[in-house]
Design a protein around this motif. Structure first.
Motif, PDB file in Angstrom:
ATOM      1  N   GLU A   1      49.055  20.734  47.969  1.00  0.00           N
ATOM      2  CA  GLU A   1      47.495  19.551  47.313  1.00  0.00           C
ATOM      3  C   GLU A   1      48.032  18.599  46.548  1.00  0.00           C
ATOM      4  OE1 GLU A   1      46.952  23.581  45.157  1.00  0.00           O
ATOM      5  OE2 GLU A   1      46.370  24.856  47.131  1.00  0.00           O
ATOM      6  N   ASP A   2      49.179  18.846  46.484  1.00  0.00           N
ATOM      7  CA  ASP A   2      49.716  17.396  44.642  1.00  0.00           C
ATOM      8  C   ASP A   2      49.575  16.150  45.981  1.00  0.00           C
ATOM      9  OD1 ASP A   2      48.533  18.722  43.126  1.00  0.00           O
ATOM     10  OD2 ASP A   2      51.346  19.167  42.184  1.00  0.00           O
TER      11      ASP A   2
ATOM     12  N   ALA B   1      46.617  15.070  47.608  1.00  0.00           N
ATOM     13  CA  ALA B   1      46.029  14.287  46.835  1.00  0.00           C
ATOM     14  C   ALA B   1      46.847  12.687  46.724  1.00  0.00           C
ATOM     15  CB  ALA B   1      45.761  15.098  45.446  1.00  0.00           C
ATOM     16  N   ALA B   2      47.459  12.317  46.607  1.00  0.00           N
ATOM     17  CA  ALA B   2      48.106  11.552  46.174  1.00  0.00           C
ATOM     18  C   ALA B   2      47.796  10.531  47.337  1.00  0.00           C
ATOM     19  CB  ALA B   2      49.865  11.706  45.548  1.00  0.00           C
TER      20      ALA B   2
ATOM     21  N   GLU C   1      50.336  24.188  46.083  1.00  0.00           N
ATOM     22  CA  GLU C   1      50.676  23.503  44.558  1.00  0.00           C
ATOM     23  C   GLU C   1      51.583  22.233  45.209  1.00  0.00           C
ATOM     24  OE1 GLU C   1      50.608  24.192  40.591  1.00  0.00           O
ATOM     25  OE2 GLU C   1      50.091  26.120  40.856  1.00  0.00           O
ATOM     26  N   VAL C   2      52.677  22.800  45.251  1.00  0.00           N
ATOM     27  CA  VAL C   2      52.879  21.051  45.956  1.00  0.00           C
ATOM     28  C   VAL C   2      52.007  20.003  47.098  1.00  0.00           C
ATOM     29  CG1 VAL C   2      55.062  19.774  46.852  1.00  0.00           C
ATOM     30  CG2 VAL C   2      54.925  21.879  45.236  1.00  0.00           C
TER      31      VAL C   2
END
Length: 108
Positions: A69-70, A73-74, A66-67
């Motif tokens: 993926e975030d 995206a950022a 998740e980290v």
């Protein structure tokens, strides 16, 4: 009166040519987006497509997907905002001095 219309048409044709040049220049640009202090980098071309993604190997951990993926995206969003900013500047230089109504954006 027709002379003024002819001049206006010449100006419109000139503007159209300049517009195409600016659009080609923007399409040829690249913008780097960064996240996680540089641990994730994404390069977008002027049309908004990703051409490169770079991820620090330390971030590749199955337990922390998740980290990652975030951060990806950022980084994409960072690159996209940089592209938009540069595109707006290019368009602004193109339309400077034109008698456009307030708030009108190019391209139409």
């Amino acid at each position: 009166m027709m002379k003024g219309f002819g001049d206006m048409m010449k100006q419109a044709a000139s503007l159209q040519g300049k517009m195409q040049e600016v659009q080609e220049k923007i399409a040829a640009m690249e913008a780097d987006g960064v996240a996680g202090g540089g641990m994730v980098r994404v390069t977008l071309n002027g049309k908004g497509y990703a051409s490169k993604v770079s991820i620090e190997k330390d971030l590749i951990n199955p337990d922390e997907g998740e980290v990652l993926e975030d951060l990806i995206a950022a980084a994409i969003n960072d690159a996209k905002s940089k592209l938009e900013e540069v595109s707006q500047e290019e368009m602004k230089s193109l339309t400077e001095g034109l008698p456009l109504p307030p708030g009108m954006k190019m391209p139409f």
